[in-house]
Design an enzyme around this catalytic site. Sequence first.
Site, PDB file in Angstrom:
ATOM      1  N   HIS A 120     -18.536   2.235   2.529  1.00 49.29           N
ATOM      2  CA  HIS A 120     -17.124   2.612   2.373  1.00 49.29           C
ATOM      3  C   HIS A 120     -17.007   4.049   1.903  1.00 49.29           C
ATOM      4  O   HIS A 120     -17.315   4.377   0.758  1.00 49.29           O
ATOM      5  CB  HIS A 120     -16.409   1.676   1.395  1.00 49.29           C
ATOM      6  CG  HIS A 120     -14.926   1.859   1.383  1.00 49.29           C
ATOM      7  ND1 HIS A 120     -14.131   1.554   2.475  1.00 49.29           N
ATOM      8  CD2 HIS A 120     -14.071   2.330   0.436  1.00 49.29           C
ATOM      9  CE1 HIS A 120     -12.871   1.823   2.190  1.00 49.29           C
ATOM     10  NE2 HIS A 120     -12.803   2.299   0.969  1.00 49.29           N
ATOM     11  N   HIS A 170     -14.414   7.685   2.223  1.00 51.47           N
ATOM     12  CA  HIS A 170     -13.340   8.546   2.722  1.00 51.47           C
ATOM     13  C   HIS A 170     -13.858   9.959   2.476  1.00 51.47           C
ATOM     14  O   HIS A 170     -13.815  10.454   1.337  1.00 51.47           O
ATOM     15  CB  HIS A 170     -12.034   8.340   1.960  1.00 51.47           C
ATOM     16  CG  HIS A 170     -11.588   6.914   1.877  1.00 51.47           C
ATOM     17  ND1 HIS A 170     -11.038   6.240   2.941  1.00 51.47           N
ATOM     18  CD2 HIS A 170     -11.611   6.023   0.851  1.00 51.47           C
ATOM     19  CE1 HIS A 170     -10.737   5.004   2.572  1.00 51.47           C
ATOM     20  NE2 HIS A 170     -11.087   4.847   1.314  1.00 51.47           N
ATOM     21  N   ARG A 184      -3.606   9.292  -6.594  1.00 52.29           N
ATOM     22  CA  ARG A 184      -3.255   9.254  -5.180  1.00 52.29           C
ATOM     23  C   ARG A 184      -2.401  10.457  -4.785  1.00 52.29           C
ATOM     24  O   ARG A 184      -2.547  11.001  -3.688  1.00 52.29           O
ATOM     25  CB  ARG A 184      -2.511   7.948  -4.848  1.00 52.29           C
ATOM     26  CG  ARG A 184      -2.517   7.652  -3.364  1.00 52.29           C
ATOM     27  CD  ARG A 184      -1.836   6.347  -3.038  1.00 52.29           C
ATOM     28  NE  ARG A 184      -0.392   6.447  -3.170  1.00 52.29           N
ATOM     29  CZ  ARG A 184       0.469   5.640  -2.545  1.00 52.29           C
ATOM     30  NH1 ARG A 184       0.023   4.689  -1.754  1.00 52.29           N
ATOM     31  NH2 ARG A 184       1.764   5.776  -2.718  1.00 52.29           N
ATOM     32  N   HIS A 215      -5.609  -0.515   6.917  1.00 55.10           N
ATOM     33  CA  HIS A 215      -5.655   0.203   5.642  1.00 55.10           C
ATOM     34  C   HIS A 215      -5.519  -0.765   4.472  1.00 55.10           C
ATOM     35  O   HIS A 215      -6.315  -0.763   3.535  1.00 55.10           O
ATOM     36  CB  HIS A 215      -4.601   1.308   5.549  1.00 55.10           C
ATOM     37  CG  HIS A 215      -4.688   2.027   4.235  1.00 55.10           C
ATOM     38  ND1 HIS A 215      -4.078   1.562   3.092  1.00 55.10           N
ATOM     39  CD2 HIS A 215      -5.386   3.126   3.870  1.00 55.10           C
ATOM     40  CE1 HIS A 215      -4.389   2.354   2.080  1.00 55.10           C
ATOM     41  NE2 HIS A 215      -5.180   3.312   2.526  1.00 55.10           N
ATOM     42  N   HIS A 254      -8.947  -2.673   2.916  1.00 59.46           N
ATOM     43  CA  HIS A 254      -8.803  -2.605   1.457  1.00 59.46           C
ATOM     44  C   HIS A 254      -8.062  -3.854   0.984  1.00 59.46           C
ATOM     45  O   HIS A 254      -7.002  -4.177   1.523  1.00 59.46           O
ATOM     46  CB  HIS A 254      -7.925  -1.414   1.041  1.00 59.46           C
ATOM     47  CG  HIS A 254      -8.541  -0.062   1.211  1.00 59.46           C
ATOM     48  ND1 HIS A 254      -7.892   0.964   1.852  1.00 59.46           N
ATOM     49  CD2 HIS A 254      -9.712   0.457   0.786  1.00 59.46           C
ATOM     50  CE1 HIS A 254      -8.637   2.063   1.817  1.00 59.46           C
ATOM     51  NE2 HIS A 254      -9.758   1.780   1.182  1.00 59.46           N
ATOM     52  N   GLU A 268      -7.169  -4.076  -4.682  1.00 60.14           N
ATOM     53  CA  GLU A 268      -7.833  -3.127  -5.580  1.00 60.14           C
ATOM     54  C   GLU A 268      -7.069  -3.037  -6.896  1.00 60.14           C
ATOM     55  O   GLU A 268      -7.666  -2.887  -7.960  1.00 60.14           O
ATOM     56  CB  GLU A 268      -7.912  -1.749  -4.915  1.00 60.14           C
ATOM     57  CG  GLU A 268      -8.595  -0.691  -5.791  1.00 60.14           C
ATOM     58  CD  GLU A 268      -8.748   0.657  -5.113  1.00 60.14           C
ATOM     59  OE1 GLU A 268      -8.198   0.824  -4.006  1.00 60.14           O
ATOM     60  OE2 GLU A 268      -9.412   1.539  -5.678  1.00 60.14           O
ATOM     61  N   HIS A 295     -13.291  -3.698  -2.041  1.00 62.99           N
ATOM     62  CA  HIS A 295     -12.883  -3.867  -3.441  1.00 62.99           C
ATOM     63  C   HIS A 295     -12.828  -5.350  -3.838  1.00 62.99           C
ATOM     64  O   HIS A 295     -13.734  -5.841  -4.485  1.00 62.99           O
ATOM     65  CB  HIS A 295     -11.559  -3.169  -3.784  1.00 62.99           C
ATOM     66  CG  HIS A 295     -11.587  -1.692  -3.548  1.00 62.99           C
ATOM     67  ND1 HIS A 295     -12.502  -0.868  -4.166  1.00 62.99           N
ATOM     68  CD2 HIS A 295     -10.833  -0.893  -2.750  1.00 62.99           C
ATOM     69  CE1 HIS A 295     -12.297   0.380  -3.762  1.00 62.99           C
ATOM     70  NE2 HIS A 295     -11.302   0.398  -2.904  1.00 62.99           N
ATOM     71  N   ASP A 332     -16.952   5.272  -1.651  1.00 62.38           N
ATOM     72  CA  ASP A 332     -15.498   5.336  -1.552  1.00 62.38           C
ATOM     73  C   ASP A 332     -14.946   6.741  -1.749  1.00 62.38           C
ATOM     74  O   ASP A 332     -14.964   7.552  -0.842  1.00 62.38           O
ATOM     75  CB  ASP A 332     -14.893   4.321  -2.538  1.00 62.38           C
ATOM     76  CG  ASP A 332     -13.404   4.101  -2.342  1.00 62.38           C
ATOM     77  OD1 ASP A 332     -12.823   4.743  -1.464  1.00 62.38           O
ATOM     78  OD2 ASP A 332     -12.814   3.282  -3.077  1.00 62.38           O
TER      79      ASP A 332
HETATM   80 ZN    ZN Z   1     -11.135   3.171   0.094  1.00 63.63          ZN
END
Ligand code: ZN
Length: 440
Positions: A55, A57, A78, A203, A228, A231, A265, A316
């Site tokens: 995983h 990004h 975020r 997503h 996902h 989480e 997660h 991640d």
């Molecule tokens: Zn992620």
Amino acid sequence: MTTFWCEHAWLDDGPVAGVRVTVDDGRITSVQVADPAPGDERLPGLALPGFANAHSHAFHRALRGRTHDSGGTFWTWRERMYAVAGRLDPDSYLQLARATYAEMALAGVTCVGEFHYLHHSRGGGRYADANAMGEALIEAAGDAGVRLTLLDTCYLAGGLSAGGHHELDDVQMRFADVDADDWAARVSYLSERPGIRIGAAVHSVRAVPAEQLGQVAAAARGRPLHVHVSEQPAENDATRAFYGCTPVALLRDRGVLGPDTTAVHGTHLTGGDVSALGATGTSVCACPSTEADLADGVGPFRRLRDAGSPLCLGSDQHALTDLLAEARLLEAGERLVSGERGRFRPAELVDALTVSGHRALGWPDAGRIAPGQRADLVAVRLDSPRTAGSAPAQLVMTAAAADVHTVVVDGRVVVSDGQHVLGDVGRLLAAAIRPLWEDA
Ligand SMILES: [Zn+2]
């Protein structure tokens, strides 16, 4: 043909001393306990199978060391992530991802699962090639010498609360396709090639409404499908409020779970969720350094494994790029929560890094040192300040990325004596990240 002589090698039953591994055309052709022969390439320490980073990004690497001020929460993190996302284009993403994947190779990663949702240009306009960002990731992996499963991600809505899904904001327009059919049509233009597999992702139930989930699952059939899941408690609260069930139950009811699916997660799960994931053979990807960094919590990973879910690991957001540390943190979290040691045996942690990770990314022919397998080897030093004195069978509990000496991917030496073929990876990262924060 190349022969590697391993001081120790991790075979199916654990470490064995003095192993010759012969490689031809990127595949292992023989594995024998034997003394080294003239011309053998010697691998010091313990040679493990290649690690799968299940995983990633890639662009989140630019956030490392940039999100710890002002007491940030997951949601303020975020916002910072969205600021970086808003600045990238295919050229700058190629540069950033190449350096990010090279850093992973230094840590023993031979295969990356890239959960890719930064698809479009600013404001949501399509690039001339609608997959220009995905192609940049594919090129970056090739440059860094690692295999890639591009988990092209369906993203349709801006969030979820009790009243339903939200409109997309400006940054999210870059992530979004019109609907699941539009997403599937775009993905159909991506082609597999040596070292590259095309998979899919939802997503989250926040970003893909229930009525679209079945179409994504149908389009992904036969390929890895990641999502996902749970989480943060807020995702569960919103899903319960709007749908009256948990995210896992929603995914199960819409046909998203199964042996080709990986739930990422799974931090906040009910007993029923654990049973549903296990009964369907759905893999679970733990990302312990991210889950710690974002204060997510600790998922019920031992219970998930016992229920039937294979476990794999991901870095991640790359707060840390050290898969050995992820494995150790998986066990550490279990110990802290349960008050018991030895929740996962070292061999189970190695399985999560190797066999189960590759399986979750659609590479069943990688992750073992055995004839017929892809020739991935990660030689980890047994003589570093961290590892000196460790029994090879317990090395996963002591070694760090900095102890990785040699990395072989599909028979090609990508890292030698701790150096990547691209050169100074720190410089590559700095050059890629610095412009993203100028004037920010
Ligand atoms: Zn992620």
